[in-house]
Design a protein around this motif. Structure first.
Motif, PDB file in Angstrom:
ATOM      1  N   HIS A  87      44.555  53.850  42.851  1.00 49.48           N
ATOM      2  CA  HIS A  87      45.530  54.511  41.976  1.00 49.48           C
ATOM      3  C   HIS A  87      46.080  55.714  42.740  1.00 49.48           C
ATOM      4  N   GLU A 111      45.150  59.516  42.414  1.00 47.48           N
ATOM      5  CA  GLU A 111      43.721  59.833  42.362  1.00 47.48           C
ATOM      6  C   GLU A 111      43.205  60.058  43.785  1.00 47.48           C
ATOM      7  N   ARG A 131      50.095  56.158  39.530  1.00 48.95           N
ATOM      8  CA  ARG A 131      49.011  55.164  39.530  1.00 48.95           C
ATOM      9  C   ARG A 131      49.370  53.886  40.291  1.00 48.95           C
ATOM     10  N   HIS A 164      37.705  57.036  41.829  1.00 50.42           N
ATOM     11  CA  HIS A 164      38.824  57.251  40.903  1.00 50.42           C
ATOM     12  C   HIS A 164      38.769  58.660  40.315  1.00 50.42           C
ATOM     13  N   HIS A 165      39.824  58.981  39.568  1.00 51.21           N
ATOM     14  CA  HIS A 165      39.840  60.192  38.733  1.00 51.21           C
ATOM     15  C   HIS A 165      39.932  59.764  37.276  1.00 51.21           C
ATOM     16  N   ARG A 189      39.733  54.115  35.532  1.00 47.96           N
ATOM     17  CA  ARG A 189      39.299  52.930  36.275  1.00 47.96           C
ATOM     18  C   ARG A 189      40.447  52.310  37.013  1.00 47.96           C
TER      19      ARG A 189
HETATM   20 ZN   LIG Z   1      41.741  54.996  38.890  1.00 46.46          ZN
END
Ligand SMILES: [Zn+2]
Length: 444
Positions: free
Chosen positions: A105, A108, A168, A268-269, A444
C-alpha cells in the motif's frame, strides 16, 4: 523540484476515491470484513519529507550494491503506472529463508525506511548481531512493492499544482479483456483519471500468474454491483480471490516462489486504535502502537475471533497452513509483543492482535500455503498530522524493535522456545480513535 507539502486536513475529502461500488454488509461475509473501500486510505496526512522517493530509494540500494559484495540487487519488475522499478535485494547465507515485503500500500512507507536501515547494516555492518543474521538467515526483500502509490501526486488543495500525497493503490486501468468483470479491488477516482488496484487483494492461490485459468473460478455480483471472483480449490471456495492483474503482484509472487521462504513478512500501517482496558478509571487512554497478525490453519479454528454461524472453514482460517507452520506464525507475533513490552509501561507496551481471517487475494494467505512459510503482518499505527514527527519516530522504533526481535530469534533458534499460547493473551485491537479525517481507514 518536487513540492513536499505538509498536508492540512481540509480538502482531503476531495481525494476520497470511489470504489467500483459501495461496500455493503452483504460484502462483509465474503472475506472482506473491513472492505478496502470506498476510501483507499489516501486521507493519511504524511509529512513525506521523511521518506525516500523512488529515485532516492534506487540510489541508496545501488550504492549499497556497489559498496558491499554481501548483497545482490535485482530489478524484478516495473510498476504499472510510473514504470518505477520493483527492486529485490537478497542478502545472507543462512539456511532459514525470510521473505519481506513493504509498502504494497503506497501510503504505508515506514517498513521501507526501516528495511533500508536493516539492509545498510547487513551490507556494511561488522557487529556480532550482523554476523549472526548473515550466517543463519537468507533474506529476500522487496523494499517497496508499490512505487506508483508511494509517489502518487494529486492536486489535493486545488491550487493548480499537484502535491505528493501517496495512496494505497497502484496506478493501472482496468480494460475489457483483463478479466471477465472489473474486480472488487479496482478503484477509480471520481474523474476516472487515476484508477488502480489494491494490490493486497490481487494475489491468487495459484501464485503463478501463468497458472491462473479464470475459468477455474466464478464471478458473482453483490447487491451494490461489486464483482467478486471466487476460486474453487481443493474442495474450498476461496472468495474474493485476486487475478494477479498488477505487474507488481506478479513480480512479488515470483520473488516469493523463488525464495521459497520459511517466514513471510509484510509491513503495513493502520489507523489509530485505543489499547483495550486503557482509559478506565484513573488510567489515561493509550493508543495502540502496533497490531500484529499471524496466518494460521485449522489448528486454531475454534479460537478464531471471526467465526460465525454458517461460515465455511476457509472464511475463518487458511486451511492450507499446517499446525506446525501455524504455531511458528503465532510465535512471531508473541516475539514482537514481548520485545515491545519489555520497554515497560511506555507507548510501546501496547501491541494488540489484529484478529485474523483469510483474505484470499492477499500476500500472506497465498504465499504461506505455497511455500510453507510462517506469516506475520505488521500494522503500525499510522502517522497523522496531529502527531507529526513524534509519530514517525515511534513508528520507526516500533517496527525496528519488531524486525530485530523476530530476525534474531529466527537466527539463534530461540523462536522455537517461544510459547505460542501467549499469542491468545495479546488483547484484540480496541476501538478506533477518532481520527482527524473522520473516516475509518482500511487496513491490511
Ligand atoms: Zn496496508
Amino acid at each position: 523540484m518536487r513540492r513536499r507539502t505538509y498536508l492540512k486536513t481540509t480538502g482531503t475529502a476531495l481525494l476520497g476515491l470511489a470504489a467500483t461500488g459501495t461496500a455493503v454488509a452483504d460484502d462483509d461475509r465474503r472475506g472482506n470484513y473491513r472492505p478496502g473501500g470506498p476510501w483507499p486510505g489516501s486521507e493519511h496526512a504524511y509529512n513525506l519529507n521523511a521518506y525516500h522517493t523512488n529515485e532516492e530509494l534506487a540510489a541508496d540500494l545501488q550504492r549499497l550494491d556497489r559498496k558491499s559484495d554481501r548483497i545482490s540487487l535485482t530489478q524484478i519488475g516495473r510498476s504499472a503506472g510510473l514504470g518505477g522499478p520493483i527492486w529485490e535485494v537478497t542478502v545472507g547465507d543462512g539456511d532459514t529463508g525470510v521473505h519481506l515485503i513493504n509498502q504494497i500500500h503506497g501510503d504505508e512507507p515506514v517498513g521501507t525506511e526501516v528495511t533500508l536501515s536493516l539492509l545498510r547494516d547487513l551490507a556494511l555492518g561488522n557487529s556480532k548481531q550482523v554476523d549472526l543474521l548473515l550466517d543463519e538467515l537468507s533474506f529476500t526483500v522487496v523494499p517497496r512493492v508499490n512505487p506508483d502509490g508511494a509517489m502518487f501526486e494529486y492536486d489535493i488543495d486545488d491550487d493548480g499544482t499537484d502535491e505528493w500525497i501517496g495512496r494505497r493503490t497502484n496506478t493501472q486501468d482496468w480494460a475489457e479483456g483483463d478479466s471477465a468483470y472489473r474486480p472488487s479491488y479496482h478503484y477509480a477516482t471520481p474523474d476516472d483519471a487515476h484508477p488502480g488496484y489494491d494490490m493486497n487483494r490481487d494475489f491468487n492461490i495459484a501464485l503463478d500468474a501463468d497458472a491462473i485459468d479464470e475459468q477455474d473460478g466464478s464471478w458473482s455480483q453483490s447487491d451494490s454491483g461489486v464483482n467478486y471472483y471466487d476460486v474453487e480449490y481443493e474442495g474450498y471456495t476461496l472468495r474474493s480471490s485476486g487475478l494477479m492483474l498488477a505487474p507488481e503482484v506478479r513480480a512479488v509472487a515470483a520473488s516469493a516462489l523463488r525464495a521459497d521462504p520459511d517466514y513471510a513478512i509484510t509491513h503495513h500501517h493502520q489507523g489509530r486504535y485505543l489499547y483495550p482496558g486503557s482509559g478506565d478509571g484513573n488510567q489515561p487512554p493509550k493508543q495502540t502502537i502496533m497490531s500484529v497478525m499471524p496466518a494460521y490453519g485449522e489448528a486454531y479454528l475454534d479460537r478464531s475471533p471471526f467465526d460465525f454461524d454458517g461460515a465455511d472453514v476457509e472464511q475463518v482460517v487458511d486451511p492450507f497452513i499446517d499446525a506446525e507452520t501455524s504455531e511458528r506464525s503465532l510465535q512471531l507475533n508473541v516475539l514482537v509483543e514481548e520485545a515491545l513490552g519489555q520497554r515497560g509501561d511506555s507507548v510501546f507496551d501496547s501491541v494488540t492482535r489484529y484478529g485474523y481471517y483469510p483474505l484470499w487475494g492477499s500476500y500472506l494467505d497465498t504465499v504461506c500455503p505455497n511455500t510453507g512459510a510462517a506469516g506475520l503482518l505488521y500494522e503500525v499505527a499510522g502517522q497523522t498530522d496531529d502527531r507529526g514527527q513524534q509519530g514517525f519516530g515511534q513508528m520507526v522504533q516500533a517496527t525496528t524493535v519488531g524486525f530485530m526481535a523476530t530476525f534474531e530469534a529466527m537466527a539463534d533458534g530461540s523462536i522455537d522456545d517461544v510459547d505460542a499460547e501467549k499469542y491468545w493473551d495479546i488483547p484484540l485491537t480496541g476501538d478506533p480513535l477518532e481520527n482527524p479525517h473522520g473516516v475509518d481507514l482500511p487496513t491490511r
